[in-house]
Design a protein around this motif. Structure first.
Motif, PDB file in Angstrom:
ATOM      1  N   VAL A  99       0.866  -1.169   0.000  1.00 21.22           N
ATOM      2  CA  VAL A  99       0.000   0.000   0.000  1.00 21.22           C
ATOM      3  C   VAL A  99       0.906   1.223   0.000  1.00 21.22           C
ATOM      4  CG1 VAL A  99      -1.984  -1.056   1.149  1.00 21.22           C
ATOM      5  CG2 VAL A  99      -0.246   0.081   2.522  1.00 21.22           C
ATOM      6  N   ALA A 100       0.413   2.280  -0.624  1.00 17.36           N
ATOM      7  CA  ALA A 100       1.125   3.554  -0.669  1.00 17.36           C
ATOM      8  C   ALA A 100       0.126   4.646  -0.295  1.00 17.36           C
ATOM      9  CB  ALA A 100       1.691   3.794  -2.063  1.00 17.36           C
ATOM     10  N   VAL A 101       0.501   5.452   0.688  1.00 14.84           N
ATOM     11  CA  VAL A 101      -0.389   6.479   1.224  1.00 14.84           C
ATOM     12  C   VAL A 101       0.389   7.783   1.325  1.00 14.84           C
ATOM     13  CG1 VAL A 101      -1.813   7.158   3.202  1.00 14.84           C
ATOM     14  CG2 VAL A 101      -1.584   4.740   2.611  1.00 14.84           C
ATOM     15  N   GLU A 102      -0.210   8.862   0.827  1.00 11.85           N
ATOM     16  CA  GLU A 102       0.432  10.162   1.012  1.00 11.85           C
ATOM     17  C   GLU A 102       0.168  10.649   2.430  1.00 11.85           C
ATOM     18  OE1 GLU A 102       0.734  14.695  -0.726  1.00 11.85           O
ATOM     19  OE2 GLU A 102      -0.135  13.143  -2.008  1.00 11.85           O
ATOM     20  N   LEU A 103       1.250  10.917   3.139  1.00  9.29           N
ATOM     21  CA  LEU A 103       1.189  11.483   4.480  1.00  9.29           C
ATOM     22  C   LEU A 103       1.794  12.874   4.401  1.00  9.29           C
ATOM     23  CD1 LEU A 103       2.635   8.506   6.602  1.00  9.29           C
ATOM     24  CD2 LEU A 103       0.245   8.933   5.992  1.00  9.29           C
ATOM     25  N   SER A 104       1.137  13.835   5.030  1.00  9.38           N
ATOM     26  CA  SER A 104       1.661  15.195   4.974  1.00  9.38           C
ATOM     27  C   SER A 104       1.341  15.944   6.251  1.00  9.38           C
ATOM     28  CB  SER A 104       1.073  15.944   3.778  1.00  9.38           C
ATOM     29  OG  SER A 104      -0.302  16.202   3.968  1.00  9.38           O
ATOM     30  N   ALA A 105       2.063  17.037   6.455  1.00  5.69           N
ATOM     31  CA  ALA A 105       1.754  17.910   7.582  1.00  5.69           C
ATOM     32  C   ALA A 105       0.350  18.466   7.418  1.00  5.69           C
ATOM     33  CB  ALA A 105       2.779  19.041   7.657  1.00  5.69           C
ATOM     34  N   GLU A 106      -0.060  18.659   6.178  1.00  4.65           N
ATOM     35  CA  GLU A 106      -1.383  19.220   5.912  1.00  4.65           C
ATOM     36  C   GLU A 106      -2.510  18.227   6.199  1.00  4.65           C
ATOM     37  OE1 GLU A 106      -3.742  20.696   1.990  1.00  4.65           O
ATOM     38  OE2 GLU A 106      -1.764  21.585   2.325  1.00  4.65           O
ATOM     39  N   ASN A 107      -2.398  16.992   5.709  1.00  2.00           N
ATOM     40  CA  ASN A 107      -3.511  16.045   5.909  1.00  2.00           C
ATOM     41  C   ASN A 107      -3.459  15.350   7.274  1.00  2.00           C
ATOM     42  OD1 ASN A 107      -1.873  13.665   5.692  1.00  2.00           O
ATOM     43  ND2 ASN A 107      -2.333  13.434   3.523  1.00  2.00           N
ATOM     44  N   LYS A 108      -2.317  15.409   7.944  1.00  2.00           N
ATOM     45  CA  LYS A 108      -2.142  14.884   9.310  1.00  2.00           C
ATOM     46  C   LYS A 108      -2.453  13.384   9.448  1.00  2.00           C
ATOM     47  CE  LYS A 108      -3.160  19.459  11.158  1.00  2.00           C
ATOM     48  NZ  LYS A 108      -2.999  20.069   9.838  1.00  2.00           N
ATOM     49  N   LYS A 109      -2.511  12.670   8.332  1.00  2.00           N
ATOM     50  CA  LYS A 109      -2.750  11.224   8.382  1.00  2.00           C
ATOM     51  C   LYS A 109      -1.537  10.520   8.963  1.00  2.00           C
ATOM     52  CE  LYS A 109      -5.801  10.944   4.377  1.00  2.00           C
ATOM     53  NZ  LYS A 109      -5.953  10.391   3.008  1.00  2.00           N
ATOM     54  N   GLN A 110      -1.797   9.350   9.542  1.00  2.00           N
ATOM     55  CA  GLN A 110      -0.746   8.466  10.028  1.00  2.00           C
ATOM     56  C   GLN A 110      -0.980   7.083   9.436  1.00  2.00           C
ATOM     57  OE1 GLN A 110       0.265   8.886  14.339  1.00  2.00           O
ATOM     58  NE2 GLN A 110      -1.567  10.168  14.390  1.00  2.00           N
ATOM     59  N   LEU A 111       0.071   6.285   9.401  1.00  2.00           N
ATOM     60  CA  LEU A 111      -0.060   4.903   8.957  1.00  2.00           C
ATOM     61  C   LEU A 111       0.484   4.013  10.057  1.00  2.00           C
ATOM     62  CD1 LEU A 111      -0.926   3.115   6.510  1.00  2.00           C
ATOM     63  CD2 LEU A 111       1.489   3.078   5.867  1.00  2.00           C
ATOM     64  N   PHE A 112      -0.314   3.013  10.439  1.00  2.00           N
ATOM     65  CA  PHE A 112       0.173   1.992  11.361  1.00  2.00           C
ATOM     66  C   PHE A 112       0.646   0.828  10.511  1.00  2.00           C
ATOM     67  CE2 PHE A 112      -0.127  -1.889  13.784  1.00  2.00           C
ATOM     68  CZ  PHE A 112       0.661  -1.560  14.883  1.00  2.00           C
ATOM     69  N   VAL A 113       1.933   0.490  10.644  1.00  2.00           N
ATOM     70  CA  VAL A 113       2.559  -0.590   9.892  1.00  2.00           C
ATOM     71  C   VAL A 113       2.863  -1.714  10.880  1.00  2.00           C
ATOM     72  CG1 VAL A 113       4.482  -1.236   8.396  1.00  2.00           C
ATOM     73  CG2 VAL A 113       3.584   1.113   8.334  1.00  2.00           C
ATOM     74  N   PRO A 114       2.196  -2.865  10.753  1.00  2.00           N
ATOM     75  CA  PRO A 114       2.430  -3.954  11.708  1.00  2.00           C
ATOM     76  C   PRO A 114       3.804  -4.606  11.541  1.00  2.00           C
ATOM     77  CG  PRO A 114       0.482  -4.377  10.336  1.00  2.00           C
ATOM     78  CD  PRO A 114       1.195  -3.203   9.758  1.00  2.00           C
ATOM     79  N   ARG A 115       4.158  -5.430  12.495  1.00  2.14           N
ATOM     80  CA  ARG A 115       5.363  -6.255  12.364  1.00  2.14           C
ATOM     81  C   ARG A 115       5.187  -7.155  11.138  1.00  2.14           C
ATOM     82  NH1 ARG A 115       7.437  -8.168  18.348  1.00  2.14           N
ATOM     83  NH2 ARG A 115       7.564  -6.071  19.231  1.00  2.14           N
ATOM     84  N   GLY A 116       6.308  -7.494  10.508  1.00  4.11           N
ATOM     85  CA  GLY A 116       6.258  -8.376   9.350  1.00  4.11           C
ATOM     86  C   GLY A 116       6.061  -7.620   8.043  1.00  4.11           C
ATOM     87  N   PHE A 117       6.390  -6.345   8.027  1.00  6.67           N
ATOM     88  CA  PHE A 117       6.255  -5.518   6.833  1.00  6.67           C
ATOM     89  C   PHE A 117       7.574  -4.831   6.517  1.00  6.67           C
ATOM     90  CE2 PHE A 117       1.901  -6.193   7.586  1.00  6.67           C
ATOM     91  CZ  PHE A 117       1.143  -5.697   6.530  1.00  6.67           C
ATOM     92  N   LEU A 118       7.860  -4.700   5.221  1.00  2.98           N
ATOM     93  CA  LEU A 118       8.885  -3.774   4.775  1.00  2.98           C
ATOM     94  C   LEU A 118       8.266  -2.389   4.819  1.00  2.98           C
ATOM     95  CD1 LEU A 118      10.046  -5.717   1.612  1.00  2.98           C
ATOM     96  CD2 LEU A 118      11.497  -5.224   3.587  1.00  2.98           C
ATOM     97  N   HIS A 119       9.081  -1.376   5.030  1.00  2.03           N
ATOM     98  CA  HIS A 119       8.561  -0.012   5.094  1.00  2.03           C
ATOM     99  C   HIS A 119       9.537   0.947   4.416  1.00  2.03           C
ATOM    100  CE1 HIS A 119       8.105   3.967   7.079  1.00  2.03           C
ATOM    101  NE2 HIS A 119       6.855   3.730   6.725  1.00  2.03           N
ATOM    102  N   GLY A 120       8.979   1.965   3.780  1.00  4.04           N
ATOM    103  CA  GLY A 120       9.805   3.008   3.188  1.00  4.04           C
ATOM    104  C   GLY A 120       8.958   4.207   2.819  1.00  4.04           C
ATOM    105  N   PHE A 121       9.628   5.266   2.382  1.00  5.93           N
ATOM    106  CA  PHE A 121       8.903   6.453   1.920  1.00  5.93           C
ATOM    107  C   PHE A 121       9.753   7.238   0.937  1.00  5.93           C
ATOM    108  CE2 PHE A 121      11.099   7.891   5.776  1.00  5.93           C
ATOM    109  CZ  PHE A 121      11.610   9.148   5.425  1.00  5.93           C
ATOM    110  N   SER A 122       9.066   8.034   0.116  1.00  8.64           N
ATOM    111  CA  SER A 122       9.725   8.969  -0.792  1.00  8.64           C
ATOM    112  C   SER A 122       9.254  10.370  -0.440  1.00  8.64           C
ATOM    113  CB  SER A 122       9.410   8.643  -2.253  1.00  8.64           C
ATOM    114  OG  SER A 122       8.020   8.728  -2.501  1.00  8.64           O
ATOM    115  N   VAL A 123      10.148  11.334  -0.573  1.00  8.60           N
ATOM    116  CA  VAL A 123       9.829  12.720  -0.228  1.00  8.60           C
ATOM    117  C   VAL A 123       9.286  13.430  -1.464  1.00  8.60           C
ATOM    118  CG1 VAL A 123      10.711  14.895   0.687  1.00  8.60           C
ATOM    119  CG2 VAL A 123      11.556  12.715   1.583  1.00  8.60           C
TER     120      VAL A 123
END
Length: 183
Positions: A99-123
């Motif tokens: 899954v890919a979700v845009e997180l920003s200071a403006e939208n204030k969304k968070q993502l909970f990533v459980p154990r057993g996941f790869l994680h990363g982000f692009s700016v």
């Protein structure tokens, strides 16, 4: 708090209730009881991390393996990122999906990533300040990951290839097949 479970079981998008007026805004960014009610268990966060990166930086795809696996609650304090979680839980019906979700200071969304996941982000913005809680301490020997441009995963980082900035570690990371063979 509004929450949506993604197509990956246990991975949630969280949206706070924001109270705004002429002075600014207020919102609750974390509440242990509310998060436990959403997840069905109470992750005990033991470490907070923060990074600042410029446009085009891609960090990931990373994980902590075995007994050192980490669940993460991630958010952006400044700017905007595309946050990516990849299910690598053996036997999961969504193994290898992301899954890919845009997180920003403006939208204030968070993502909970459980154990057993790869994680990363692009700016996606000029710069971004990224913050996250972990439910397990970092252990260098348990560090693992996959090259962010792995063709099997086919993540669209929303950054043109010629503008991507990767660490040497991420440039040299294994492919998804090699990780799968270890799990």
């Amino acid at each position: 708090m509004k929450y949506t479970e993604t197509k990956l079981s246990g991975c949630f998008i969280l949206e706070p209730v924001v109270f705004e007026d002429e002075r600014g805004y207020f919102f609750e960014s974390y509440n242990e009881n509310r998060l436990a009610a959403i997840l069905g268990y109470n992750p005990h966060f033991v470490q907070d991390n923060q990074s600042k990166s410029q446009y085009g930086v891609v960090r990931g795809l990373h994980m902590q393996a075995g007994d050192h696996a980490q669940a993460k609650l991630v958010r952006v304090l400044e700017g905007s990122v595309l946050d990516v979680a990849v299910d690598v839980r053996p036997g999961s019906p969504t193994y290898g999906q992301h899954v890919a979700v845009e997180l920003s200071a403006e939208n204030k969304k968070q993502l909970f990533v459980p154990r057993g996941f790869l994680h990363g982000f692009s700016v996606l913005s000029e710069h971004a300040v990224f913050a996250y809680k972990c439910d397990n301490k970092y252990n260098k020997e348990a560090e693992d990951g996959v090259h962010p441009l792995d063709k099997l995963l086919a993540v669209d980082w929303q950054i043109p290839a010629e503008k991507m900035i990767l660490s040497q570690k991420d440039k040299e990371a294994q492919n998804f097949t090699a990780l799968s063979d270890k799990l």
